[in-house]
Scaffold this motif. Structure first.
Motif, PDB file in Angstrom:
ATOM      1  N   LEU A   1       0.814  -1.209   0.000  1.00 23.96           N
ATOM      2  CA  LEU A   1       0.000   0.000   0.000  1.00 23.96           C
ATOM      3  C   LEU A   1       0.852   1.266   0.000  1.00 23.96           C
ATOM      4  CD1 LEU A   1      -2.976   0.686  -0.071  1.00 23.96           C
ATOM      5  CD2 LEU A   1      -2.988   0.658   2.427  1.00 23.96           C
ATOM      6  N   LYS A   2       2.058   1.190   0.526  1.00 25.88           N
ATOM      7  CA  LYS A   2       2.946   2.362   0.595  1.00 25.88           C
ATOM      8  C   LYS A   2       3.671   2.651  -0.718  1.00 25.88           C
ATOM      9  CE  LYS A   2       3.848   1.908   5.518  1.00 25.88           C
ATOM     10  NZ  LYS A   2       4.856   1.580   6.537  1.00 25.88           N
ATOM     11  N   VAL A   3       3.629   1.738  -1.667  1.00 23.38           N
ATOM     12  CA  VAL A   3       4.330   1.937  -2.937  1.00 23.38           C
ATOM     13  C   VAL A   3       3.580   2.970  -3.773  1.00 23.38           C
ATOM     14  CG1 VAL A   3       5.069   0.820  -5.084  1.00 23.38           C
ATOM     15  CG2 VAL A   3       5.308  -0.379  -2.903  1.00 23.38           C
ATOM     16  N   SER A   4       4.328   3.913  -4.318  1.00 23.29           N
ATOM     17  CA  SER A   4       3.745   4.962  -5.148  1.00 23.29           C
ATOM     18  C   SER A   4       3.022   4.347  -6.342  1.00 23.29           C
ATOM     19  CB  SER A   4       4.857   5.891  -5.638  1.00 23.29           C
ATOM     20  OG  SER A   4       4.332   6.856  -6.510  1.00 23.29           O
ATOM     21  N   GLY A   5       1.788   4.760  -6.553  1.00 25.51           N
ATOM     22  CA  GLY A   5       0.992   4.241  -7.661  1.00 25.51           C
ATOM     23  C   GLY A   5      -0.050   3.228  -7.232  1.00 25.51           C
ATOM     24  N   VAL A   6       0.088   2.711  -6.018  1.00 28.90           N
ATOM     25  CA  VAL A   6      -0.881   1.730  -5.514  1.00 28.90           C
ATOM     26  C   VAL A   6      -2.064   2.480  -4.913  1.00 28.90           C
ATOM     27  CG1 VAL A   6      -1.301  -0.103  -3.827  1.00 28.90           C
ATOM     28  CG2 VAL A   6       0.859  -0.028  -5.091  1.00 28.90           C
ATOM     29  N   GLN A   7      -3.256   2.142  -5.365  1.00 31.94           N
ATOM     30  CA  GLN A   7      -4.467   2.778  -4.860  1.00 31.94           C
ATOM     31  C   GLN A   7      -5.240   1.872  -3.910  1.00 31.94           C
ATOM     32  OE1 GLN A   7      -6.674   4.006  -8.305  1.00 31.94           O
ATOM     33  NE2 GLN A   7      -4.954   5.177  -9.108  1.00 31.94           N
TER      34      GLN A   7
END
Length: 99
Positions: free
Chosen positions: A77-83
């Motif tokens: 969830l913390k990865v950029s681009g994950v919604q």
């Protein structure tokens, strides 16, 4: 003139043979897998499968504890681009072979 034509032909041939860059979803999957593997307490993320489409991520596979399962979802969830993350990881503690 022939030399210029040769170099132009060579450049076109090389650009046609170049491997295509990975899709955005494949790149996102790779970043998620790396971040999960770097998360303390999870260890090797080889037991986790990551699939994504347009920022929606599905995690599947097996881990040994509920805490690892939750930590993997939080890392994704913390990865950029994950919604959004659907955490379908199963908790499965292997039994020892001596039983």
């Amino acid at each position: 003139m022939k030399t210029a034509g040769f170099f132009l032909s060579a450049a076109l041939l090389l650009s046609a043979c170049a491997s295509p860059s990975p899709s955005p979803d494949a790149q996102l999957n790779s970043r998620i897998k790396q971040d999960i593997a770097r998360t303390a307490g999870i260890g090797n993320a080889s037991g986790i499968n990551v699939e994504s489409s347009r920022g929606v991520v599905v995690l599947t596979g097996f881990l040994e504890t509920e805490q690892q399962r939750q930590d993997a979802a939080q890392a994704a969830l913390k990865v950029s681009g994950v919604q959004q993350v659907f955490n379908n990881i199963q908790v499965f503690k292997p039994t020892s072979s001596g039983q």
